[in-house]
Structure formats: structure tokens, C-alpha cells
Write a protein that holds these residues in place. Structure first.
Motif, mmCIF file in Angstrom:
data_model
loop_
_atom_site.group_PDB
_atom_site.id
_atom_site.type_symbol
_atom_site.label_atom_id
_atom_site.label_comp_id
_atom_site.label_asym_id
_atom_site.label_seq_id
_atom_site.Cartn_x
_atom_site.Cartn_y
_atom_site.Cartn_z
ATOM 1 N N GLN A 82 40.350 39.604 33.864
ATOM 2 C CA GLN A 82 40.667 39.452 35.279
ATOM 3 C C GLN A 82 41.957 40.182 35.627
ATOM 4 O OE1 GLN A 82 38.656 37.222 37.697
ATOM 5 N NE2 GLN A 82 39.590 38.991 38.679
ATOM 6 N N ASN B 158 42.152 42.958 38.531
ATOM 7 C CA ASN B 158 43.084 42.794 39.654
ATOM 8 C C ASN B 158 44.051 43.971 39.757
ATOM 9 O OD1 ASN B 158 41.835 40.354 39.984
ATOM 10 N ND2 ASN B 158 43.620 39.092 39.569
ATOM 11 N N GLN C 80 44.332 46.445 42.940
ATOM 12 C CA GLN C 80 45.583 46.541 43.702
ATOM 13 C C GLN C 80 46.150 47.952 43.668
ATOM 14 O OE1 GLN C 80 47.485 43.302 41.602
ATOM 15 N NE2 GLN C 80 47.156 41.869 43.287
ATOM 16 N N PHE D 160 42.319 43.856 49.363
ATOM 17 C CA PHE D 160 42.315 42.991 48.181
ATOM 18 C C PHE D 160 42.302 41.520 48.597
ATOM 19 C CE2 PHE D 160 44.496 40.565 44.855
ATOM 20 C CZ PHE D 160 43.684 40.857 43.765
ATOM 21 N N PRO E 180 37.986 38.636 43.747
ATOM 22 C CA PRO E 180 38.228 39.342 42.483
ATOM 23 C C PRO E 180 37.462 38.745 41.305
ATOM 24 C CG PRO E 180 40.167 38.086 43.123
ATOM 25 C CD PRO E 180 39.227 38.035 44.286
#
Length: 393
Positions: free
Chosen positions: A35, A39, A43, A275, A280
């Protein structure tokens, strides 16, 4: 990216699971999707701004992608660019090739576009971009029978310009098929909307266009659905392929399949595709499904080592190595059956980050490592071996 309004057929792909076996090594590698990496990729992608084809931001995104692959250990020779023009501007597709062991000239393509048209496009298509990056990172040193091409297309939002150029000038040249492609797996807009029950992914099959490849596409899409349920927590929907970068391949008779979000966010092509608005965890789970499926399609090694699954030439030559104890606390010992003059040790965490790099050191101080699972890769002039070690203090 497309907007699908057709009726979707809910399916758990259970009919395929009896024929398609679960492979623990594939699950282990699917579970290496993190994760944190997803992420970070999303980003970073957002931070590059509006990546419209031919703009400086689009070129910056290309450079960012190249730097990611080089950081994973791919070389400049593994990377190639396919340059095209649109409306007087130049843009590039990025292609990374990982050579297969048995069928080096037959390719499994996993692809998605990195250009955006309005806003940062974090779901459309930072989500697919981040998953392709994770798959490439995890499978870097995993032998596969078929070659894999990780492709990032530009010009999708202007009408599949980049993928069309690649198909017409690289896969085909004139009327001659140059690339022998086993299948194309396209990933586009799989970010979902935060707050939705994003527990299902749509798997897309070819139902139109060139009719001769429809049966093959349906078969591989059934396999994609089975892999999704085997290697991720997601359920599956069955739908049709439409208006994304697999379509130029389909038009030339190649076999295609793809992933697309099931509950649509409707944020594509707006400033709301951020985002903060996508899910996510959904991208993370689709990433697991993609890594599992890609191994299946490319026929990855079933050896259970997590990073390098080559049967080690160190072991073949009689220089078997022991790494103990396991679990370990503050000290790990490396012991060869035969004397080795020169060796290097690389210790990586499960995110793929190198936490220690040592030379000719048989007693390794692990007191600075946190509890968890690590891979210890021992490199000698005759080959490498990788073992999984648990640190538990």
C-alpha cells in the motif's frame, strides 16, 4: 478514458478456479504489492500536474517513469521509447522489456496510459500506472517463460494516438506483423471513489471489431477473472472492451483483456480526479490481481523464493549456502559448504527497499532491523541465491 454504461454481468469466476490452480509462489509475489508503494506512486503522479500529451508535464512524467524503472534495477538497454507527434507536439510511449526464458520473442504486454487531459488524472490513469510499476518492481528478477513488455502509453486521451502509433509502427510495420504478442492486458481507471464499496473489478473481453480474436479474448478474460479471485480479495464483473489502449491491438487481430473500475467514480477528465477522491486500497487490491494474472499469463517460475526465483547457480555448483537462524534476532550467520573468496549480501524489506548491503561478511548484525520478513540475497561470481528470513526479537 472511456465511460462504460453497458449492463455488467456479475461473475465470481468460480467456473475457472477448478481448472486454474492456485500457485503459492504467485500469491507470495502478489502479496509483495504494498500500500505504501501504491500511495507513493499515486501521489507522485498527482504532483506532476496535468500531463497533457506533448506538454512539459507530460515529458516530466516520462522522465519520472524512467527513473522508477532504473531504481528497480532495469538497465537503459531494457528501456525503449516510441516517439510520435500530435497536433505539432512530440510525445513518447515508454516500453520496458523483460526477456522470457523459453519464448523470448513472444510477448505478454501489460499497459496503460500516463497522459491526462484535465486535472492530475490520479485514477485515470495514475491508478493503472502505479500498478504497472509495482508489477515491474516485483517481477524484475522472477524468470518467466514468455517475455513481458511493460508499456506506458501517451496520447490516449486524444484518441488512442500513442497506442495506435506503437501498433502501426512497432508491432506492425506496413502489413507485416513484427511482434508476436500472446496477449495484451490493459489497466485503465481502477481507482474507484473513496467511500464506495469497491470490492469488485470489471474484467473486459473483446466482443466486437475483428471477430476472429473474440474467442481467445473471452478465454484469457476468464483466466483473468480466476486469477483475480485466486490472488486478491476482489470479486469480478464481466464486461466488454471499449475505447482504451488495447483497441489498436484488437484491430490488428491480437488477443486483449483488461481491468476497469466497476462502480464508476465519474471523476475522469475533471479536476476532481485526485488522490483524495480515489480509493487507494482498491488500487492496491487490483495490483495484487494484476501481479497474480501477469505471472499466470507469462508463466512465471513457481519456485517459492520471493524476489529471485532462479534456481541458484551457487547451489548448482555445490556451493550451497545456509543463512541461519530463522527466525533470527540480532545476528544472522551466512555459511557456505565450500569456501567462497568474494561475495556480497543485499538485504531487502518486503517493500523492495535495500536496508543493508555488505561485502564478505559472514556474521551479520541485524540489531538495527525491525521485526518482519526480509530477503537475504547472496551474490557470488557463480550466481545468486535469495532466502526469506524472519527477524523476531
Amino acid at each position: 478514458m472511456k465511460k462504460v454504461t453497458a449492463f455488467l454481468f456479475t461473475c465470481m469466476a468460480l467456473q475457472n478456479m477448478s481448472a486454474q490452480s492456485f500457485i503459492q509462489a504467485y500469491k507470495n509475489r502478489a502479496d509483495m504489492v504494498t500500500q505504501t508503494n501504491i500511495n507513493t506512486n499515486l501521489q507522485d503522479f498527482a504532483g506532476l500536474g496535468v500531463k497533457k500529451t506533448g506538454t512539459t508535464a507530460n515529458n516530466n512524467a516520462l522522465d519520472w517513469l524512467k527513473s522508477k524503472y532504473l531504481s528497480y534495477g532495469y538497465t537503459a538497454a531494457d528501456l525503449s521509447e516510441d516517439t510520435f507527434t500530435y497536433a505539432g507536439n512530440t510525445s513518447k510511449n515508454l516500453i520496458i522489456t523483460k526477456t522470457g526464458t523459453l519464448y523470448p520473442n513472444k510477448y505478454v504486454i501489460i499497459c496503460g496510459h500516463y497522459d491526462t487531459i484535465v486535472g492530475a488524472g490520479v485514477s485515470d490513469n495514475g491508478s493503472g500506472t502505479s500498478i504497472i510499476l509495482e508489477a515491474a518492481r516485483i517481477l524484475k528478477d522472477v524468470p518467466t517463460e514468455y517475455s513481458i513488455k511493460f508499456i506506458h502509453f501517451s496520447g490516449e486521451e486524444q484518441g488512442l494516438v500513442g497506442s495506435s502509433h506503437y501498433v502501426d509502427n512497432v508491432a506492425y510495420q506496413g502489413n507485416t506483423r513484427v511482434l508476436d504478442i500472446k496477449l495484451v492486458l490493459n489497466i485503465d481507471q481502477v481507482g474507484g471513489l473513496i467511500g464506495n464499496n469497491n470490492n469488485t473489478i470489471t474484467c473486459e473481453r473483446d466482443t466486437g471489431g475483428v471477430s476472429s480474436n473474440n474467442t481467445a479474448s473471452n478465454a484469457v478474460t476468464q483466466e483473468l477473472m480466476a486469477c483475480t479471485t485466486l490472488y486478491s480479495p476482489l470479486q469480478t464483473n464481466l464486461s466488454y472492451a471499449y475505447n482504451s489502449d488495447y483497441i489498436p491491438f484488437e484491430a490488428k487481430g491480437y488477443t486483449i483483456t483488461g481491468f476497469y473500475e466497476t462502480i464508476e467514480s465519474n471523476n475522469q477528465h475533471t479536476v476532481s480526479d485526485t488522490f483524495a477522491n480515489l480509493d487507494p486500497v482498491y488500487v492496491f487490491n487490483v495490483g495484487k490481481a494484476a501481479v497474480g494474472a501477469l505471472q499466470h499469463f507469462a508463466v512465471a517460475s513457481t519456485n517459492n523464493n520471493l524476489l529471485s526465483t532462479n534456481e541458484s547457480s551457487v547451489q548448482k555448483s555445490g556451493e550451497a549456502v545456509r543463512i541461519y537462524p530463522n527466525p533470527a534476532q540480532n545476528l544472522v550467520t551466512v555459511e557456505f559448504q565450500q569456501k567462497v573468496k568474494q561475495f556480497n549480501i543485499e538485504i531487502n524489506d518486503m517493500a523492495g527497499n535495500t536496508v543493508l548491503a555488505l561485502e564478505n561478511q559472514e556474521k551479520i548484525n541485524t540489531s538495527g532491523l525491525k521485526n518482519g520478513v526480509y530477503t537475504f540475497t547472496i551474490k557470488t561470481e557463480k550466481g545468486n541465491t535469495t532466502k526469506k528470513i524472519i527477524i523476531n526479537k
